[in-house]
Design a protein around this motif. Structure first.
Motif, PDB file in Angstrom:
ATOM      1  N   LYS A  83       0.577  -1.109   0.041  1.00 23.82           N
ATOM      2  CA  LYS A  83      -0.043   0.007  -0.031  1.00 23.82           C
ATOM      3  C   LYS A  83       0.767   1.138   0.108  1.00 23.82           C
ATOM      4  O   LYS A  83       2.046   1.283   0.558  1.00 23.82           O
ATOM      5  CB  LYS A  83      -0.758   0.016   1.223  1.00 23.82           C
ATOM      6  CG  LYS A  83      -2.050  -0.861   1.232  1.00 23.82           C
ATOM      7  CD  LYS A  83      -3.156  -0.683   0.364  1.00 23.82           C
ATOM      8  CE  LYS A  83      -3.797  -1.843   0.069  1.00 23.82           C
ATOM      9  NZ  LYS A  83      -4.990  -1.830  -0.861  1.00 23.82           N
ATOM     10  N   LYS A  84       0.237   2.335  -0.512  1.00 22.43           N
ATOM     11  CA  LYS A  84       1.019   3.792  -0.269  1.00 22.43           C
ATOM     12  C   LYS A  84       0.107   4.616   0.637  1.00 22.43           C
ATOM     13  O   LYS A  84      -0.971   4.352   0.795  1.00 22.43           O
ATOM     14  CB  LYS A  84       0.804   4.161  -1.535  1.00 22.43           C
ATOM     15  CG  LYS A  84       1.508   3.889  -2.950  1.00 22.43           C
ATOM     16  CD  LYS A  84       1.370   4.386  -4.281  1.00 22.43           C
ATOM     17  CE  LYS A  84      -0.214   3.927  -4.582  1.00 22.43           C
ATOM     18  NZ  LYS A  84      -0.569   4.472  -5.987  1.00 22.43           N
ATOM     19  N   TYR A  85       1.071   5.163   1.354  1.00 24.05           N
ATOM     20  CA  TYR A  85       0.248   6.030   2.582  1.00 24.05           C
ATOM     21  C   TYR A  85       0.863   7.226   2.799  1.00 24.05           C
ATOM     22  O   TYR A  85       2.039   7.524   2.303  1.00 24.05           O
ATOM     23  CB  TYR A  85       0.292   5.067   3.973  1.00 24.05           C
ATOM     24  CG  TYR A  85       1.661   4.803   4.396  1.00 24.05           C
ATOM     25  CD1 TYR A  85       2.553   3.877   3.905  1.00 24.05           C
ATOM     26  CD2 TYR A  85       2.241   5.476   5.362  1.00 24.05           C
ATOM     27  CE1 TYR A  85       3.964   3.587   4.522  1.00 24.05           C
ATOM     28  CE2 TYR A  85       3.373   5.635   6.182  1.00 24.05           C
ATOM     29  CZ  TYR A  85       4.165   4.488   5.582  1.00 24.05           C
ATOM     30  OH  TYR A  85       5.467   4.283   5.943  1.00 24.05           O
ATOM     31  N   TRP A 101       5.049  -1.316   2.270  1.00 28.97           N
ATOM     32  CA  TRP A 101       4.372  -0.218   2.326  1.00 28.97           C
ATOM     33  C   TRP A 101       5.141   1.127   2.179  1.00 28.97           C
ATOM     34  O   TRP A 101       6.502   1.120   2.575  1.00 28.97           O
ATOM     35  CB  TRP A 101       3.710   0.109   3.994  1.00 28.97           C
ATOM     36  CG  TRP A 101       2.301  -0.730   3.966  1.00 28.97           C
ATOM     37  CD1 TRP A 101       2.057  -2.073   3.479  1.00 28.97           C
ATOM     38  CD2 TRP A 101       1.218  -0.248   4.662  1.00 28.97           C
ATOM     39  NE1 TRP A 101       1.000  -2.311   4.006  1.00 28.97           N
ATOM     40  CE2 TRP A 101       0.280  -1.046   4.357  1.00 28.97           C
ATOM     41  CE3 TRP A 101       0.749   0.993   5.078  1.00 28.97           C
ATOM     42  CZ2 TRP A 101      -1.102  -0.946   5.037  1.00 28.97           C
ATOM     43  CZ3 TRP A 101      -0.386   1.176   5.441  1.00 28.97           C
ATOM     44  CH2 TRP A 101      -1.507   0.218   5.356  1.00 28.97           C
ATOM     45  N   GLY A 122      -4.829  10.807  -5.905  1.00 26.52           N
ATOM     46  CA  GLY A 122      -5.066   9.150  -5.651  1.00 26.52           C
ATOM     47  C   GLY A 122      -3.750   8.463  -5.429  1.00 26.52           C
ATOM     48  O   GLY A 122      -3.295   7.300  -5.560  1.00 26.52           O
ATOM     49  N   ASP A 175      -3.209   5.313  -0.598  1.00 23.93           N
ATOM     50  CA  ASP A 175      -4.319   4.171  -0.187  1.00 23.93           C
ATOM     51  C   ASP A 175      -5.061   4.335   1.117  1.00 23.93           C
ATOM     52  O   ASP A 175      -6.102   4.070   1.432  1.00 23.93           O
ATOM     53  CB  ASP A 175      -4.040   2.873  -0.170  1.00 23.93           C
ATOM     54  CG  ASP A 175      -3.297   2.548  -1.698  1.00 23.93           C
ATOM     55  OD1 ASP A 175      -3.928   2.756  -2.881  1.00 23.93           O
ATOM     56  OD2 ASP A 175      -2.114   2.094  -2.044  1.00 23.93           O
ATOM     57  N   VAL A 176      -4.033   4.865   1.901  1.00 25.53           N
ATOM     58  CA  VAL A 176      -4.365   5.126   3.213  1.00 25.53           C
ATOM     59  C   VAL A 176      -3.708   6.312   3.944  1.00 25.53           C
ATOM     60  O   VAL A 176      -2.421   6.647   3.823  1.00 25.53           O
ATOM     61  CB  VAL A 176      -3.848   3.751   4.355  1.00 25.53           C
ATOM     62  CG1 VAL A 176      -4.178   4.052   5.813  1.00 25.53           C
ATOM     63  CG2 VAL A 176      -4.237   2.700   3.450  1.00 25.53           C
ATOM     64  N   ILE A 234     -10.773   7.823   1.086  1.00 22.77           N
ATOM     65  CA  ILE A 234      -9.419   7.253   1.498  1.00 22.77           C
ATOM     66  C   ILE A 234      -9.576   6.631   2.738  1.00 22.77           C
ATOM     67  O   ILE A 234      -9.918   7.718   3.622  1.00 22.77           O
ATOM     68  CB  ILE A 234      -8.105   8.189   1.257  1.00 22.77           C
ATOM     69  CG1 ILE A 234      -7.946   8.183  -0.403  1.00 22.77           C
ATOM     70  CG2 ILE A 234      -6.862   7.463   1.545  1.00 22.77           C
ATOM     71  CD1 ILE A 234      -6.976   9.238  -0.672  1.00 22.77           C
ATOM     72  N   ASN A 293      -7.850  -2.270   6.345  1.00 23.50           N
ATOM     73  CA  ASN A 293      -7.901  -1.079   5.468  1.00 23.50           C
ATOM     74  C   ASN A 293      -6.893  -1.580   4.283  1.00 23.50           C
ATOM     75  O   ASN A 293      -6.424  -0.644   3.219  1.00 23.50           O
ATOM     76  CB  ASN A 293      -7.579   0.157   6.088  1.00 23.50           C
ATOM     77  CG  ASN A 293      -8.668   0.770   6.779  1.00 23.50           C
ATOM     78  OD1 ASN A 293      -9.750   1.104   6.144  1.00 23.50           O
ATOM     79  ND2 ASN A 293      -8.690   0.860   8.079  1.00 23.50           N
ATOM     80  N   ALA A 294      -6.193  -2.856   4.405  1.00 21.53           N
ATOM     81  CA  ALA A 294      -5.144  -3.105   3.332  1.00 21.53           C
ATOM     82  C   ALA A 294      -5.548  -4.288   2.600  1.00 21.53           C
ATOM     83  O   ALA A 294      -4.595  -4.793   2.175  1.00 21.53           O
ATOM     84  CB  ALA A 294      -3.723  -3.215   4.049  1.00 21.53           C
TER      85      ALA A 294
END
Ligand SMILES: [Zn+2]
Length: 306
Positions: free
Chosen positions: A195-197, A214, A247, A250-251, A275, A304-305
């Motif tokens: 994920k990207k945060y 991450w 975008g 993601d979190v 998001i 959330n992932a």
């Protein structure tokens, strides 16, 4: 062994007296008081770490935290004279170090009774100490939020156990139970899908360190400002809002205890964009036990992932 950080010193002392009276038949309060090993922690988190070790022994260990109010931000805490006396009277003072809780350890006369994860330095200078010899943990980017580092938790717990056993050779205190728990957290973080945060404050660097997948997409200047506990510039906020709008995350990781107008805008923008927002506080937000809180944070990241 006493387990509760919410007990006042008076009631803990009363309990210790009761326990001693049961085992020895003595009701001499001064005698029982001398046998109690007093641990004072800077935050409820370090008190919870100490409490797990205290639970492993039948020795009388009394744990208290200087900060007791979960709404207090330890970054800006100022101890009272009573807090300083509490630390100086303790057998052991447990801190995170790195300048974060210098307000406590700088006041302790006997520095060798301070148990710490990071070096005991001034606020804001941790990045100068990343290559010091003898560090107990790996410092990420001069970041002080070391209590989310599972290795730091283990190291501090082991040192607390050693210090208890040095004071009472019969104590048999150990950090073994804790290491199992922290390994469980690290394994679950390592297993999260990529994920990207971004973070409103760099609270999760250590927590997410076990993950290779991450990616922190917090705009660089925003991150640098919050690492130094400064206020990011308007242009940094604009970049952060751009990352959300485009975008690129993601979190959103949001620290509710360091809330500002800027972080509120970021939070609202993430929500408006659909998001997910995962809250990670300086200390457990509702005053719950640190390990329950850590567990809930890991669960929130997992849910959330997907
Ligand atoms: Zn912080």
């Amino acid at each position: 062994m006493l387990y509760s950080r919410s007990l006042t010193l008076v009631s803990v002392a009363a309990l210790a007296l009761t326990a001693t009276a049961c085992s020895s038949g003595s009701s001499d309060s001064s005698a029982s008081g001398d046998e109690t090993i007093k641990i004072v922690a800077s935050t409820p988190i370090w008190a919870d770490v100490a409490n797990v070790v205290a639970e492993s022994t039948d020795a009388d260990v009394e744990v208290s935290s200087v900060i007791t109010d979960p709404s207090v931000d330890p970054h800006h805490f100022e101890p009272t004279a009573a807090n300083i006396a509490q630390a100086n009277e303790a057998d052991m003072v447990v801190v995170g170090g790195g300048g974060y809780d210098a307000w406590l350890y700088e006041t302790v006369k006997e520095q060798d009774k301070v148990v710490t994860a990071l070096p005991l330095i001034e606020h804001g200078t941790l990045d100068e100490h990343m290559n010091d010899e003898g560090l107990k943990v790996t410092i990420i980017d001069g970041n002080e939020h070391i209590w989310y580092d599972v290795e730091a938790i283990n190291v501090v717990a082991e040192e607390i156990a050693d210090a208890i056993n040095a004071k009472d050779p019969e104590a048999g205190a150990s950090a073994d139970g804790l290491e199992e728990k922290t390994k469980g957290f690290a394994d679950r973080i390592a297993a999260l899908p990529a994920k990207k945060y971004a973070q409103t404050e760099p609270i999760a660097d250590y927590l997410l360190a076990p993950s290779d997948s991450w990616t922190d997409n917090t705009p660089e200047k925003y991150r640098a400002a919050t690492l130094d506990e400064g206020e990011p510039a308007a242009a940094d906020l604009a970049r952060f809002l751009g990352v959300i709008k485009n975008g690129d995350i993601d979190v959103l990781i949001y620290n509710p205890q360091t809330e500002t107008d800027m972080t509120t805008r970021i939070h609202d923008a993430a929500e408006a964009a659909g998001i997910p927002v995962v809250e990670i506080g300086e200390t457990p937000v509702d005053g719950e036990n640190f390990f329950d809180y850590y567990e809930s944070v890991v669960s929130a990241l997992e849910s959330n992932a997907k």
